[in-house]
Design an enzyme around this catalytic site. Structure first.
Site, mmCIF file in Angstrom:
data_model
loop_
_atom_site.group_PDB
_atom_site.id
_atom_site.type_symbol
_atom_site.label_atom_id
_atom_site.label_comp_id
_atom_site.label_asym_id
_atom_site.label_seq_id
_atom_site.Cartn_x
_atom_site.Cartn_y
_atom_site.Cartn_z
ATOM 1 N N HIS A 1 65.278 29.699 -5.881
ATOM 2 C CA HIS A 1 66.458 28.811 -6.051
ATOM 3 C C HIS A 1 66.167 27.416 -5.534
ATOM 4 C CE1 HIS A 1 68.906 32.232 -7.237
ATOM 5 N NE2 HIS A 1 68.350 32.902 -6.246
ATOM 6 N N ASN B 1 57.152 40.021 46.558
ATOM 7 C CA ASN B 1 57.210 39.722 45.130
ATOM 8 C C ASN B 1 57.191 41.068 44.427
ATOM 9 O OD1 ASN B 1 57.142 38.533 42.671
ATOM 10 N ND2 ASN B 1 55.037 37.751 42.815
ATOM 11 N N GLY B 2 58.220 41.367 43.608
ATOM 12 C CA GLY B 2 58.248 42.663 42.915
ATOM 13 C C GLY B 2 59.618 43.298 43.030
ATOM 14 N N TRP C 1 62.091 33.800 42.809
ATOM 15 C CA TRP C 1 62.663 33.730 41.466
ATOM 16 C C TRP C 1 63.621 34.921 41.415
ATOM 17 C CZ3 TRP C 1 62.970 31.169 36.811
ATOM 18 C CH2 TRP C 1 63.292 31.889 35.701
ATOM 19 N N LYS D 1 62.910 21.257 27.702
ATOM 20 C CA LYS D 1 62.937 22.718 27.847
ATOM 21 C C LYS D 1 64.374 23.214 27.832
ATOM 22 C CE LYS D 1 61.582 26.852 28.260
ATOM 23 N NZ LYS D 1 61.115 27.517 27.009
ATOM 24 N N GLU E 1 57.775 22.470 15.816
ATOM 25 C CA GLU E 1 58.105 21.825 17.104
ATOM 26 C C GLU E 1 56.875 21.568 17.958
ATOM 27 O OE1 GLU E 1 60.540 23.908 19.926
ATOM 28 O OE2 GLU E 1 59.809 25.848 19.303
ATOM 29 N N GLU F 1 62.166 31.416 12.754
ATOM 30 C CA GLU F 1 61.553 31.203 14.078
ATOM 31 C C GLU F 1 60.099 30.785 13.938
ATOM 32 O OE1 GLU F 1 62.547 30.647 16.876
ATOM 33 O OE2 GLU F 1 60.812 31.005 18.181
ATOM 34 N N LYS G 1 58.578 27.270 15.389
ATOM 35 C CA LYS G 1 57.413 27.205 16.293
ATOM 36 C C LYS G 1 56.401 26.201 15.753
ATOM 37 C CE LYS G 1 58.521 28.629 19.442
ATOM 38 N NZ LYS G 1 59.897 28.798 19.222
ATOM 39 N N ARG H 1 55.482 28.155 39.565
ATOM 40 C CA ARG H 1 55.816 29.520 39.126
ATOM 41 C C ARG H 1 57.293 29.664 38.807
ATOM 42 N NH1 ARG H 1 51.737 33.330 41.216
ATOM 43 N NH2 ARG H 1 53.285 34.972 41.497
ATOM 44 N N CYS I 1 57.988 35.113 41.968
ATOM 45 C CA CYS I 1 57.987 34.647 43.352
ATOM 46 C C CYS I 1 56.584 34.204 43.755
ATOM 47 C CB CYS I 1 58.439 35.790 44.265
ATOM 48 S SG CYS I 1 60.015 36.462 43.775
HETATM 49 C C1 AGP Z 1 62.760 26.744 21.001
HETATM 50 O O1 AGP Z 1 61.344 26.847 21.052
HETATM 51 C C2 AGP Z 1 63.255 25.496 21.697
HETATM 52 N N1 AGP Z 1 62.719 25.346 22.980
HETATM 53 C C3 AGP Z 1 64.774 25.372 21.619
HETATM 54 O O2 AGP Z 1 65.170 25.588 20.287
HETATM 55 C C4 AGP Z 1 65.572 26.376 22.492
HETATM 56 O O3 AGP Z 1 65.438 27.674 21.985
HETATM 57 C C5 AGP Z 1 67.044 25.950 22.462
HETATM 58 O O4 AGP Z 1 67.145 24.663 23.012
HETATM 59 C C6 AGP Z 1 67.953 26.921 23.241
HETATM 60 O O5 AGP Z 1 67.562 26.931 24.585
HETATM 61 P P1 AGP Z 1 68.176 28.097 25.543
HETATM 62 O O6 AGP Z 1 67.682 29.400 25.001
HETATM 63 O O7 AGP Z 1 67.651 27.783 26.900
HETATM 64 O O8 AGP Z 1 69.673 28.003 25.461
#
Ligand code: AGP
Length: 608
Positions: free
Chosen positions: A504, A100-101, A74, A603, A488, A481, A485, A27, A2
């Site tokens: 393999h 906020n909290g 939020w 995102k 991407e 993962e 990272k 935020r 918030c």
């Molecule tokens: C991961 O770093 C990416 N931003 C992407 O793979 C993300 O995890 C995926 O699009 C799923 O998003 P969500 O968790 O909001 O469903």
């Protein structure tokens, strides 16, 4: 998180508050509101959605008055609706608060006030607090607030105004940042410096347990008792962009470094140490229903799918239930075997990923019970599943998901613990698991404190064109993962593999240009992964080892070694992922990449 802003001085407050809230939009929020003392009383305007919705409501009729407070919410407790938006007012409507909290004993206070005839219009803990202040008001807003806060448990950054005391703002801080802006014969309160910069760079930071009383003539700092406190006035050196990132160079680094707090917030209120189990009432599944589950399907995308793979190991190992982890984009179009005896777990930071949402709808169509592990309160997936756990990780702005991942794994641990204790996990095993969970945030911080070491390591691999990440067991998903990272945000091609699978095929790629990252905490297959390191070393590959102890054996094999604190085997991914997040961040920064908004990525992928 918030956002809070307040003003008292000679100017009209409303437009200053709206501008201040605009500065706080970064935020992350889902509703906004302001309250102004307008000479005839207290005027409150608030709206769900973005600031534009509030501005439409205010169109051309801004409340008149020179003292006011504003808030961006939020949602954590209570959906992002207009009634739940701040400011909230007391029973009389004369006192308003923004907060906020989390007030942890709001339920008990609410019951006490309802018994005294109070009625509430929202689901929030904040409204309970302002009703308590109204109940305690006896001629001094400052003393009523102090008295109320002495009875309150939880975390807060808050500000009160009242038509009974025009011009006065009473603010207090415990666990949620708050600062006083000292202008030219005008004073501000804010949750961070971003709304203040255009008016003043002179600020007073409140510490926990402190209150600030602002009037058009000045400000005073005290504690909850009565003592007046002298505090220095600081000058803000940061620019606006840096403030929005909390002083970090990028949102991604900020969010990586928030993981002690975000994991703590995910676990908060869910651990029942005495019974050695977890409280997950949000699943809307009784223990009987949990016992009757015969099969679990976890569905997600990207990083969330990797978290789901870790959940598979947890649930099968602890609860002895068969689990399948499915890419949502595949699940939605194939003919999955799902029925009323199947529990489908959807994992999503945004709660808006189109494929995951479609998978949830397909699962429901086939009679499965669906739960969501989601970060954004009130998001579509959160509203369409039958129950779930909110991650409470706070807004994740960086496109590359970091703190959401560790919070997703923490939430999966909570679900696994609850189901396992209904089946075959003993109370002592449950208590042991809980102790390891509780120790994780500090262990995450131990790794974060050594980020310089990882930055130096990253320097050595900035020019790599490819990288291989290898792990075994519950750390195989961490290899996936870690590779995601790196690729991407730095655009280096990286692959994650089960370590034993290297022979393999991928072993053909090994040469002196290929960094190979081994995720190798001391677990049941530790010696086997050391053998895999030998195989890579023998072919001239560069070995980066993530281990619990950089001992002589590892030093002989590895070109670089990063130590990770020990923890429960199933929880080790919440630690092993941290250096990989930092490693990919520093490599990408050195390569001049747009770390927070990598090319071609969004995102939240709300389209197929
Ligand atoms: C991961 O770093 C990416 N931003 C992407 O793979 C993300 O995890 C995926 O699009 C799923 O998003 P969500 O968790 O909001 O469903």
């Amino acid at each position: 998180m918030c956002g809070i802003v307040g003003y008292t001085g000679p100017r009209q407050a409303a437009s200053l508050l709206i501008e201040g809230l605009r500065r706080l939009e970064y935020r992350g929020y889902d509703s906004a509101g302001i309250a102004v003392v307008n000479g005839r009383g207290l005027e409150v305007m608030k709206a769900a959605g973005k600031l534009s919705a509030l501005e439409q409501q205010l169109a051309g009729k801004l409340p008149q008055g020179t003292v006011g407070i504003g808030h961006t919410r939020w949602a954590t407790h209570g959906a992002p609706t207009t009634p739940n938006a701040h400011p909230h007012t007391d029973q009389s409507g004369d006192i308003a608060v923004i907060h906020n909290g989390i007030i942890e004993n709001a339920g008990a206070i609410r019951k006490m006030l309802e018994a005294r005839g109070h009625t509430f219009t929202s689901e929030t803990d904040t409204e309970v607090l302002v009703h308590l202040v109204g109940e305690l008001y006896d001629g001094s807003l400052e003393e009523a607030v102090a008295a109320a806060l002495r009875d309150v448990d939880g975390a807060y950054g808050l500000a009160f105004i009242s038509e009974r005391e025009p011009g006065v703002i009473v603010a207090a801080r415990k666990g949620s940042p708050l600062l006083v802006g000292v202008g030219e014969d005008e004073y501000f309160i804010a949750s961070d410096a971003s709304p203040l910069l255009e008016h003043t760079r002179s600020v007073v930071y409140l510490d926990d347990g402190e209150m600030a009383i602002l009037t058009p003539d000045g400000y005073r700092i005290r504690n909850l008792e009565t003592t007046q406190i002298d505090k220095p006035v600081n000058q803000i050196e940061w620019d606006l962009a840096t403030i929005e990132r909390g002083g970090y160079s990028h949102f991604m680094l900020k969010e990586i470094c928030e993981q002690r707090e975000s994991v703590t917030n995910t676990l908060r209120g869910h651990l029942l140490e005495e019974e050695g189990t977890s409280r997950v009432t949000g699943l809307n599944l009784s223990d009987e229903q949990l016992k009757r589950i015969e099969r679990i399907v976890i569905t997600a995308c990207g990083t969330s799918w990797h978290a789901g793979l870790i959940g598979e190991y947890m649930l099968e190992e602890m609860a002895r239930i068969p689990v399948e982890v499915e890419y949502a984009s595949e699940f939605r179009y194939r003919n999955p075997v799902v029925d009323e005896r199947t529990l489908v777990i959807a994992i999503s930071q945004s709660g808006e990923t189109a494929d995951t949402l479609a998978a949830v709808r397909e699962a429901k169509l086939r009679g499965a019970r669906t739960i969501g592990l989601v970060n954004v309160v009130g998001s579509t997936i959160a509203r369409e599943v039958d129950g779930g756990i909110y991650l409470h990780a706070g807004p994740e702005v960086g496109v590359a998901s970091t703190k959401a991942f560790t919070s997703q794994v923490a939430a999966l641990a909570l679900v696994s613990l609850r189901i396992a204790r209904l089946r075959n996990l003993s109370i002592l095993q449950g208590r042991d698991f809980i102790q390891h969970l509780q120790a994780l945030p500090d262990k995450i911080q131990q790794i974060l404190n050594r980020s310089d070491e990882i930055e130096q390591l990253a320097e050595r691999f900035v020019r790599a064109s490819n990288a291989l990440y290898l792990g075994r067991g519950v750390n195989f998903p961490v290899a996936l993962e870690g590779a995601l990272k790196l690729k991407e945000i730095s655009y280096i091609h990286a692959e994650g593999y089960p370590a034993a699978e290297m022979k393999h095929g991928p072993i053909a790629l090994i040469d002196e240009m290929m960094p190979v990252v081994f995720i190798a905490p001391k677990d049941a297959v530790y010696q086997k992964i050391l053998s895999n390191m030998e195989e890579v070393k023998a072919r001239g590959g560069k070995v980066i080892a993530l281990v619990n102890e950089c001992d002589a054996q590892v030093d002989r094999l590895a070109d670089a070694c990063i130590e990770i604190p020990e923890t429960h085997e199933l929880l080790s991914p919440m630690l092993t992922i941290i250096p990989l997040q930092l490693f990919s961040y520093y490599v990408a920064v050195r390569r001049g990449c747009n770390v927070d908004q990598p090319r071609n990525l969004a995102k939240s992928v709300t389209v197929e």
